[in-house]
Design a protein around this motif. Structure first.
Motif, PDB file in Angstrom:
ATOM      1  N   UNK A  79      39.415  32.987  40.295  1.00  0.00           N
ATOM      2  CA  UNK A  79      40.689  33.354  40.896  1.00  0.00           C
ATOM      3  C   UNK A  79      41.446  32.149  41.453  1.00  0.00           C
ATOM      4  N   UNK A  80      40.732  31.265  42.167  1.00  0.00           N
ATOM      5  CA  UNK A  80      41.396  30.097  42.763  1.00  0.00           C
ATOM      6  C   UNK A  80      42.049  29.225  41.698  1.00  0.00           C
ATOM      7  N   UNK A  81      41.326  29.013  40.605  1.00  0.00           N
ATOM      8  CA  UNK A  81      41.865  28.170  39.541  1.00  0.00           C
ATOM      9  C   UNK A  81      43.001  28.877  38.812  1.00  0.00           C
ATOM     10  N   UNK A  82      42.896  30.186  38.653  1.00  0.00           N
ATOM     11  CA  UNK A  82      43.946  30.936  37.972  1.00  0.00           C
ATOM     12  C   UNK A  82      45.266  30.848  38.724  1.00  0.00           C
ATOM     13  N   UNK A  83      45.247  31.096  40.029  1.00  0.00           N
ATOM     14  CA  UNK A  83      46.504  31.055  40.778  1.00  0.00           C
ATOM     15  C   UNK A  83      47.047  29.637  40.884  1.00  0.00           C
ATOM     16  N   UNK A  84      46.147  28.651  40.901  1.00  0.00           N
ATOM     17  CA  UNK A  84      46.599  27.255  40.907  1.00  0.00           C
ATOM     18  C   UNK A  84      47.320  26.922  39.605  1.00  0.00           C
ATOM     19  N   UNK A 112      45.673  33.299  46.859  1.00  0.00           N
ATOM     20  CA  UNK A 112      47.012  32.856  46.494  1.00  0.00           C
ATOM     21  C   UNK A 112      47.154  31.352  46.486  1.00  0.00           C
ATOM     22  N   UNK A 113      48.087  30.888  45.678  1.00  0.00           N
ATOM     23  CA  UNK A 113      48.418  29.465  45.654  1.00  0.00           C
ATOM     24  C   UNK A 113      49.825  29.269  46.204  1.00  0.00           C
ATOM     25  N   UNK A 161      45.044  29.886  49.495  1.00  0.00           N
ATOM     26  CA  UNK A 161      44.907  30.701  50.697  1.00  0.00           C
ATOM     27  C   UNK A 161      44.173  31.993  50.359  1.00  0.00           C
ATOM     28  N   UNK A 162      43.312  32.443  51.267  1.00  0.00           N
ATOM     29  CA  UNK A 162      42.530  33.666  51.051  1.00  0.00           C
ATOM     30  C   UNK A 162      42.615  34.565  52.283  1.00  0.00           C
ATOM     31  N   UNK A 163      42.535  35.852  52.050  1.00  0.00           N
ATOM     32  CA  UNK A 163      42.443  36.828  53.129  1.00  0.00           C
ATOM     33  C   UNK A 163      41.651  38.028  52.618  1.00  0.00           C
ATOM     34  N   UNK A 164      41.083  38.803  53.538  1.00  0.00           N
ATOM     35  CA  UNK A 164      40.311  39.981  53.170  1.00  0.00           C
ATOM     36  C   UNK A 164      40.883  41.200  53.891  1.00  0.00           C
ATOM     37  N   UNK A 165      41.078  42.281  53.134  1.00  0.00           N
ATOM     38  CA  UNK A 165      41.623  43.518  53.712  1.00  0.00           C
ATOM     39  C   UNK A 165      40.581  44.621  53.570  1.00  0.00           C
ATOM     40  N   UNK A 169      49.591  36.218  54.620  1.00  0.00           N
ATOM     41  CA  UNK A 169      48.758  35.763  53.507  1.00  0.00           C
ATOM     42  C   UNK A 169      48.592  36.874  52.485  1.00  0.00           C
ATOM     43  N   UNK A 170      48.304  38.080  52.970  1.00  0.00           N
ATOM     44  CA  UNK A 170      48.116  39.215  52.078  1.00  0.00           C
ATOM     45  C   UNK A 170      49.411  39.534  51.342  1.00  0.00           C
ATOM     46  N   UNK A 171      50.542  39.329  51.997  1.00  0.00           N
ATOM     47  CA  UNK A 171      51.850  39.609  51.388  1.00  0.00           C
ATOM     48  C   UNK A 171      52.265  38.555  50.371  1.00  0.00           C
ATOM     49  N   UNK A 172      51.517  37.442  50.305  1.00  0.00           N
ATOM     50  CA  UNK A 172      51.770  36.472  49.254  1.00  0.00           C
ATOM     51  C   UNK A 172      52.276  35.112  49.661  1.00  0.00           C
TER      52      UNK A 172
END
Length: 207
Positions: free
Chosen positions: A47-52, A121-122, A138-142, A188-191
């Motif tokens: 995921x991190x690499x994909x959003x980057x 997110x990136x 950036x990361x967050x957990x819901x 963060x969650x909102x993007x």
């Protein structure tokens, strides 16, 4: 107004309403350009690499677009910054992007009571005046309480969930009361993590 001692221009490379709202809350003036890239053509299992990759691909596309514009040679002393990025939701090890149809949206939203929705997110800030680029992940957990089927169906009927990764809209009035807690920040969650965005813009202007 852009609240910075040095004037600059800012372009947001996104049509996301939530990102536009968050950027306005930071006090920045900005214009909007859509990158128009084929996001499905860019894949990565992490995921991190994909959003980057997606955030930088959007920046590359917009830089090319601006260079090709008639009379686009910039001689102004004001720095020109470009803000791009992307976000996915990771749920039980699976990367979720925007739901393709009601069935997928229903599956995504209903499943969040079983395990946390992790947003990844990136944020990419490109200084077009210097050619330098600054980025962060950036990361967050819901964590959610069970979400009733009636709420899921109302969200699907409204349609806004189809523009959000994983159909995740924690800021939506129908969903807020079902949020148990968030590890990280709502923005963060909102993007768009506002603190990270401001820090990257400051770095881009300082260098």
């Amino acid at each position: 107004m852009n609240q910075h001692p040095r004037p600059f221009r800012l372009i947001l490379g996104s049509s996301s309403r939530s990102r536009q709202q968050l950027l306005k809350e930071l006090g920045y003036e900005f214009s909007i350009l859509k990158p128009g890239i084929d996001e499905e053509a860019i894949r990565h299992p992490e995921a991190e690499q994909l959003v980057r990759l997606l955030g930088n691909a959007k920046a590359d596309a917009l830089v090319k677009m601006l260079k090709n514009e008639k009379g686009s040679s910039r001689t102004t002393a004001e720095p020109l910054l470009l803000l791009t990025g992307d976000q996915v939701v990771v749920h039980q090890g699976r990367i979720l992007e925007k739901p393709q149809d009601p069935a997928e949206a229903r599956q995504f939203i209903a499943s969040y009571a079983n395990a946390p929705a992790i947003t990844v997110g990136s944020i990419v800030v490109s200084n077009l005046s210097t050619g330098k680029r600054y980025e962060a992940i950036d990361r967050a957990e819901v964590y959610f309480h069970p979400i009733p089927e009636s709420v899921v169906e109302r969200l699907i009927a409204e349609g806004a969930v189809f523009a959000c990764s994983g159909g995740l809209m924690v800021e939506h009035p129908l969903l807020t009361k079902f949020v148990h807690h968030i590890v990280g920040t709502v923005d963060s969650v909102m993007g768009l993590n506002k603190d990270l965005t401001r820090a990257l813009i400051e770095r881009a202007l300082a260098d």
